[in-house]
Design a protein around this motif. Structure first.
Motif, PDB file in Angstrom:
ATOM      1  N   UNK A  54      42.136  45.339  31.923  1.00 17.51           N
ATOM      2  CA  UNK A  54      43.071  45.297  31.824  1.00 17.51           C
ATOM      3  C   UNK A  54      43.365  44.191  31.455  1.00 17.51           C
ATOM      4  N   UNK A  55      43.734  43.008  32.252  1.00 20.51           N
ATOM      5  CA  UNK A  55      43.403  41.626  32.023  1.00 20.51           C
ATOM      6  C   UNK A  55      42.278  40.535  31.596  1.00 20.51           C
ATOM      7  N   UNK A  56      41.278  41.672  31.895  1.00 17.23           N
ATOM      8  CA  UNK A  56      40.338  40.835  31.047  1.00 17.23           C
ATOM      9  C   UNK A  56      39.881  39.534  31.970  1.00 17.23           C
ATOM     10  N   UNK A  57      39.790  39.216  33.614  1.00 16.58           N
ATOM     11  CA  UNK A  57      39.794  38.089  33.935  1.00 16.58           C
ATOM     12  C   UNK A  57      38.086  38.921  34.941  1.00 16.58           C
ATOM     13  N   UNK A  58      37.637  37.525  34.677  1.00 18.90           N
ATOM     14  CA  UNK A  58      36.248  37.433  35.109  1.00 18.90           C
ATOM     15  C   UNK A  58      36.053  37.741  37.026  1.00 18.90           C
ATOM     16  N   UNK A  59      35.129  38.397  37.711  1.00 17.29           N
ATOM     17  CA  UNK A  59      34.910  38.405  38.874  1.00 17.29           C
ATOM     18  C   UNK A  59      35.393  37.346  39.558  1.00 17.29           C
ATOM     19  N   UNK A  60      34.948  35.561  38.834  1.00 13.10           N
ATOM     20  CA  UNK A  60      35.552  34.519  39.647  1.00 13.10           C
ATOM     21  C   UNK A  60      37.132  34.530  39.627  1.00 13.10           C
ATOM     22  N   UNK A  61      37.592  35.131  38.350  1.00 15.39           N
ATOM     23  CA  UNK A  61      38.745  34.769  38.608  1.00 15.39           C
ATOM     24  C   UNK A  61      39.627  35.828  38.994  1.00 15.39           C
ATOM     25  N   UNK A  62      39.263  36.366  39.179  1.00 14.08           N
ATOM     26  CA  UNK A  62      39.814  38.005  39.990  1.00 14.08           C
ATOM     27  C   UNK A  62      39.710  37.005  42.070  1.00 14.08           C
ATOM     28  N   UNK A  63      38.914  36.813  42.398  1.00 11.49           N
ATOM     29  CA  UNK A  63      38.695  35.798  43.127  1.00 11.49           C
ATOM     30  C   UNK A  63      39.607  35.066  43.462  1.00 11.49           C
ATOM     31  N   UNK A  64      39.842  34.438  42.840  1.00 13.90           N
ATOM     32  CA  UNK A  64      40.998  32.961  42.912  1.00 13.90           C
ATOM     33  C   UNK A  64      42.348  33.898  42.952  1.00 13.90           C
ATOM     34  N   UNK A  65      42.715  35.228  42.040  1.00 18.74           N
ATOM     35  CA  UNK A  65      43.596  35.452  42.436  1.00 18.74           C
ATOM     36  C   UNK A  65      44.665  36.766  43.493  1.00 18.74           C
ATOM     37  N   UNK A  66      42.887  36.752  44.434  1.00 17.98           N
ATOM     38  CA  UNK A  66      43.116  38.686  45.367  1.00 17.98           C
ATOM     39  C   UNK A  66      42.721  37.612  46.773  1.00 17.98           C
TER      40      UNK A  66
END
Length: 195
Positions: free
Chosen positions: A153-165
């Motif tokens: 839904x937000x179009x985040x990459x794996x790396x961006x998701x890792x930065x968030x979570x």
């Protein structure tokens, strides 16, 4: 007719506004209906579009959709119909924002498409499927749910998701794959029960 419909202290129903708009195509009646539900439209848009500017744009587009579709379709329950329109439009906005492009055979691509490809009945069927998807999303782990939402839904990459979570790339891939698989299995079970 305008003065008869809006006499002092007379409560005008949603159906009366729709009926008058369909008879006269006078934008006033559609605007009155939109105005009546403006807060409702904004709240639903904000629920499905996580970014306020995007939600505001989606809410404003609803008026144009109302003007177009109220001329074409018989609407029996304007509030329910409006909810469906607002939610579908918000999903469409979220899809436009995503950077990830689905392949033709991707499971989720069956459920999120361009609204112009659907008849009104197909749009309502899509809304029911999206409701089901939402319910099924509640049945997967919170980590899977979050990763799927961030990725699709937000179009985040794996790396961006890792930065968030801070889950780690391998866990994120696993959460997305397992979450997708669980939802697909549950949907197939539901479709088998219906069919």
């Amino acid at each position: 007719m305008f003065f008869k419909l809006f006499r002092k202290n007379k409560v005008v129903s949603d159906n009366e506004l729709v009926s008058e708009f369909q008879k006269t195509h006078d934008i006033f009646y559609c605007a009155k209906l939109y105005e009546r539900y403006a807060d409702y439209i904004a709240a639903i848009s904000l629920k499905y579009c996580p970014f306020p500017q995007e939600a505001e744009d989606a809410a404003m587009e609803v008026f144009e959709i109302m003007l177009r579709d109220l001329k074409k379709y018989e609407i029996r329950n304007p509030k329910n119909w409006l909810y469906s329109v607002v939610r579908h439009n918000a999903y469409k906005k979220a899809k436009e924002r995503r950077r990830y492009h689905f392949s033709e055979d991707d499971f989720f691509s069956k459920y999120v498409e361009n609204e112009d490809l659907f008849t009104q009945e197909e749009k309502w069927e899509l809304e029911n499927k999206l409701d089901t998807m939402e319910e099924l999303m509640e049945n997967i782990s919170p980590e899977q749910n979050l990763c799927l939402k961030l990725f699709y839904l937000e179009g985040k990459s794996y790396k961006e998701i890792d930065e968030i979570t801070n889950y780690g790339l391998n866990k994120i891939k696993s959460y997305i794959q397992n979450g997708k698989r669980k939802i697909k299995v549950e949907l197939e079970k539901l479709e088998d029960n219906i069919g």
